[in-house]
Design an enzyme around this catalytic site. Structure first.
Site, mmCIF file in Angstrom:
data_model
loop_
_atom_site.group_PDB
_atom_site.id
_atom_site.type_symbol
_atom_site.label_atom_id
_atom_site.label_comp_id
_atom_site.label_asym_id
_atom_site.label_seq_id
_atom_site.Cartn_x
_atom_site.Cartn_y
_atom_site.Cartn_z
ATOM 1 N N GLU A 85 0.812 -1.216 0.000
ATOM 2 C CA GLU A 85 0.000 0.000 0.000
ATOM 3 C C GLU A 85 0.848 1.269 0.000
ATOM 4 O OE1 GLU A 85 -3.122 0.451 -0.418
ATOM 5 O OE2 GLU A 85 -3.775 -1.623 -0.375
ATOM 6 N N GLU A 116 7.581 -22.036 8.146
ATOM 7 C CA GLU A 116 7.873 -21.182 9.293
ATOM 8 C C GLU A 116 8.809 -21.835 10.301
ATOM 9 O OE1 GLU A 116 4.627 -21.500 12.677
ATOM 10 O OE2 GLU A 116 3.682 -20.965 10.776
#
Length: 302
Positions: A85, A116
């Site tokens: 953004e 992960e």
């Protein structure tokens, strides 16, 4: 690790939602809403820690460095979301703020199991980015124990990059390998262990604060207006025209004409109007003011 997991606040049971499985729809919503209201208060408690992170990021930007978000699952996705953004909102280079997550870009829309758990994976991805000591790395993990994030933060710190650990548990493992920790304690989730809920909301709020504050400090706002908005479509062009009008008081037609003369650069258009200068002169004024519109105008008015 299993024994430790049960001790985490993010994995404990919320006594307010014990009977949620038999609740009516409106009662479920009320429970969730009441719990969500606690999130902003939890964020308020860690504002000094967030401020320290903002200072790291701002200093990195001043040196030409980058902000790198890093995480797995929901945490990684929130980092990517904030990063993507920044170019449309602040006209930043896509390299300036980046989000990387365990499992790569494909993991954004489909979980990559096991990624992960590899601390070396985070290290290799930071190396691939050419991480330097001018950069700031923010590791995000609601549990505060994700190996991928721990490995990445440890490596980033070892080469002199500034590091921030963002979690939702006290004394988190990732806090121990970072220069600054932000441990926002939102309490047990409505659905036990579902950290996409309150923990995710808290982290989204904090990432919003870090990126937005850093950009404001860089001069990408005039009062509360986005003067560095990237004019890439008609909606954003109309927004840019409105911003110019609010700041300068000129007509719609004048704002549009000047914006186009300024090659759709809002800051340049504002300085052109406020100082009665050409595009080239306005660009020089902005450059001399390090991109701060108010300073560029004030330098002329002296």
């Amino acid at each position: 690790m299993e024994e430790n997991l049960e001790l985490l606040t993010t994995e404990s049971r919320n006594q307010q939602s014990i009977k949620i499985d038999t609740a009516k729809p409106m009662d479920i919503l009320r429970i969730m809403n009441e719990q969500d209201q606690l999130v902003a208060l939890a964020v308020k408690d860690v504002l000094p820690d967030v401020e320290a992170a903002v200072q790291f990021v701002f200093e990195s930007f001043q040196k030409g460095g980058r902000l790198i978000y890093l995480g797995a699952g929901t945490s990684g996705r929130l980092g990517v979301l904030d990063a993507v953004e920044c170019p449309p909102t602040f006209s930043t280079d896509p390299e300036m703020v980046q989000g990387i997550m365990a499992g790569g870009e494909g993991a954004f829309i489909k979980a990559v199991e096991g990624a992960e758990d590899d601390p070396d994976l985070g290290v290799s991805e930071l190396k691939a980015l050419g991480l330097t000591n001018d950069d700031t790395v923010i590791g995000i993990a609601a549990s505060g124990r994700t190996p991928y994030v721990i490995g990445a933060l440890r490596y980033a710190r070892s080469i002199g990059a500034k590091t921030v650990a963002l979690s939702c548990n006290k004394n988190a493992a990732i806090s121990k390998v970072a220069d600054q920790s932000i441990e926002v304690i939102v309490g047990p989730e409505v659905l036990t262990g579902s950290t996409r809920l309150k923990a995710g909301t808290a982290h989204k709020m904090i990432l919003n604060m870090i990126s937005t504050s850093s950009m404001i400090l860089l001069g990408k706002a005039f009062e509360n207006l986005m003067v560095d908005v990237h004019v890439s479509n008609q909606k954003l062009k109309e927004r840019a025209i409105g911003i110019i009008q609010k700041i300068t008081g000129v007509s719609y037609e004048m704002a549009l004409e000047t914006l186009e003369k300024a090659d759709l650069q809002v800051k340049t258009a504002i300085v052109m109007i406020k100082t009665d200068r050409t595009k080239q002169e306005a660009e020089t004024l902005l450059s001399e003011a390090n991109g701060y519109v108010k300073k560029a105008v004030q330098n002329v008015e002296k």
